[in-house]
Design a protein around this motif. Sequence first.
Motif, PDB file in Angstrom:
ATOM      1  N   ASN A 171       0.620  -1.369   0.143  1.00  0.00           N
ATOM      2  CA  ASN A 171       0.096  -0.058   0.261  1.00  0.00           C
ATOM      3  C   ASN A 171       0.905   0.968   0.183  1.00  0.00           C
ATOM      4  OD1 ASN A 171      -1.290   1.733   1.918  1.00  0.00           O
ATOM      5  ND2 ASN A 171      -2.648   0.694   0.274  1.00  0.00           N
ATOM      6  N   TYR A 175       1.347   4.726  -2.602  1.00  0.00           N
ATOM      7  CA  TYR A 175       1.179   5.944  -2.561  1.00  0.00           C
ATOM      8  C   TYR A 175       2.081   5.935  -3.332  1.00  0.00           C
ATOM      9  CZ  TYR A 175       1.486   9.737   0.019  1.00  0.00           C
ATOM     10  OH  TYR A 175       2.411  11.158   0.803  1.00  0.00           O
ATOM     11  N   SER A 185      -6.508  10.319 -10.553  1.00  0.00           N
ATOM     12  CA  SER A 185      -6.573   9.409  -9.965  1.00  0.00           C
ATOM     13  C   SER A 185      -4.636   8.727 -10.693  1.00  0.00           C
ATOM     14  CB  SER A 185      -6.882   8.065  -9.420  1.00  0.00           C
ATOM     15  OG  SER A 185      -7.839   7.706 -10.494  1.00  0.00           O
ATOM     16  N   PHE A 205      -9.342   1.407   0.319  1.00  0.00           N
ATOM     17  CA  PHE A 205      -9.199   3.205   0.973  1.00  0.00           C
ATOM     18  C   PHE A 205      -9.918   4.279  -0.214  1.00  0.00           C
ATOM     19  CE2 PHE A 205      -5.488   0.611   2.437  1.00  0.00           C
ATOM     20  CZ  PHE A 205      -5.772   0.418   3.402  1.00  0.00           C
ATOM     21  N   SER A 206     -10.501   3.356  -1.373  1.00  0.00           N
ATOM     22  CA  SER A 206     -11.474   4.256  -2.042  1.00  0.00           C
ATOM     23  C   SER A 206     -10.318   5.925  -2.142  1.00  0.00           C
ATOM     24  CB  SER A 206     -12.422   4.610  -1.363  1.00  0.00           C
ATOM     25  OG  SER A 206     -13.108   3.217  -1.321  1.00  0.00           O
ATOM     26  N   SER A 207      -9.074   5.486  -2.022  1.00  0.00           N
ATOM     27  CA  SER A 207      -8.155   6.524  -2.636  1.00  0.00           C
ATOM     28  C   SER A 207      -7.767   7.145  -3.742  1.00  0.00           C
ATOM     29  CB  SER A 207      -6.822   6.361  -2.676  1.00  0.00           C
ATOM     30  OG  SER A 207      -5.797   7.355  -2.379  1.00  0.00           O
ATOM     31  N   LYS A 209      -6.349   8.548  -4.963  1.00  0.00           N
ATOM     32  CA  LYS A 209      -4.492   9.334  -5.355  1.00  0.00           C
ATOM     33  C   LYS A 209      -4.590   7.942  -6.794  1.00  0.00           C
ATOM     34  CE  LYS A 209      -0.657   9.788  -3.484  1.00  0.00           C
ATOM     35  NZ  LYS A 209      -0.848  11.446  -4.011  1.00  0.00           N
ATOM     36  N   HIS A 310       4.570   7.874   3.963  1.00  0.00           N
ATOM     37  CA  HIS A 310       2.998   7.054   4.615  1.00  0.00           C
ATOM     38  C   HIS A 310       3.433   5.827   5.488  1.00  0.00           C
ATOM     39  CE1 HIS A 310      -0.576   4.505   2.944  1.00  0.00           C
ATOM     40  NE2 HIS A 310       0.004   4.269   3.368  1.00  0.00           N
ATOM     41  N   ASN A 314       1.303   6.351   9.685  1.00  0.00           N
ATOM     42  CA  ASN A 314      -0.453   5.447   8.983  1.00  0.00           C
ATOM     43  C   ASN A 314      -0.078   4.361  10.376  1.00  0.00           C
ATOM     44  OD1 ASN A 314      -0.729   2.260   7.983  1.00  0.00           O
ATOM     45  ND2 ASN A 314      -2.061   3.928   7.704  1.00  0.00           N
TER      46      ASN A 314
END
Length: 400
Positions: A171, A175, A185, A205-207, A209, A310, A314
Amino acid sequence: MVKSMFSSKYVACLVSSIILNALFIINIFVGGQWNLSWTSRAAAEAETVAAISCSGHGRAYLDGLVVDGNEPVCECNTCYAGSDCSQFIPDCAANADGGDPLFLEPFWMRHVASSALVEAGWHRMSYTFNDHTFISKELERIIRKLHAIVGNAVTENRFIIFGAGSTQVLNAAAYALSLENTSSSTGIVASVPYYTLYKGQAEYFSSAKFKFQGDAYTWRKKSDAITNMIEFVTSPNNPDGRLNKQILHGPNVKTIYDRAYYWPHFTPIPAPADEDLMVFTLSKLTGHAGSRFGWAVIKDENVFNRMTAHININSMGVSMDSQLRAFKLLKAVLEGEGKEIFDFAYQTMKARWERLTMALSSSKRFSLQKNNPQYCIFYNRVREFSPGLGINNRVLGHYL
């Protein structure tokens, strides 16, 4: 006169200190062996629980459930039941969709002394190590040494980062490689069959990015339409064991190589991997999935810094207890330059793969792919593949 008195007092204190330390050492070192103090109780507790019989089909643990007494109860493997796990459930269904890497449990039972760990209650209570980072430099050194001995990855002039299993590292990598300072995105793709977590993390995470865009092959002829894409390449692949290469190329494509299975017990090692970003995990190397420890080897310093930021935001790094256990386990792996654990694991997986192949050979519904043997630089010979294929769990271990 004053100076002489001060000097005499100093000498007296020094002599007293030496005598006290000598008496302390004599007291704890008896008969050529250390006379253990606070570790004795911890060792006794661990050995008492380890001695609980679960018929070879389960284990008792220090932190296990306690019922009707002071001893933890047996935690039975799937398809076994009873207070001592001796009752086999004949109509139990095997879960072929996943599993725990417990095929290495017998190896660690044989090497309990070199892998055992006693940790003081005051061990590393700080948030950071002495250099104000979240990474054990000694563990990093051992990881680099292990890769050099096995020959499966180039780590010289590379950066290494730790994560809570490969899950967090993957992850963080997505990122770090996504577009900065933009509303667009980044697409994430992987070739079928792929690890479902690639899609699962992106969707969960529906980011803004990054967004999962499916099978990498569907984009192979759409290179002109690719503005920014990250391709996950699992090599060796799970579940088929193939040494995959990236499908997409071009200035707008970045690649994350998931090398979780790139160890001699799963695949021949034809050459050291040298991609820009490679991810590894302790679970597939030693079998300790519950320790949640993974790492990445990274070429670009900017990518390393973004991944570090990150993970630090996190979770403020990886548990120091997990790092300590990984350190102890990898030291045990390095005894004999890894030959013992890789020989044991390879023979176990090879035997299971052969039995699975034989079991499916007469089937009209199922078949297994053929992976041609390759030269392995770790074993210095041509050898067969022995893919994980999810058979590294307790249930299939019984049937196979």
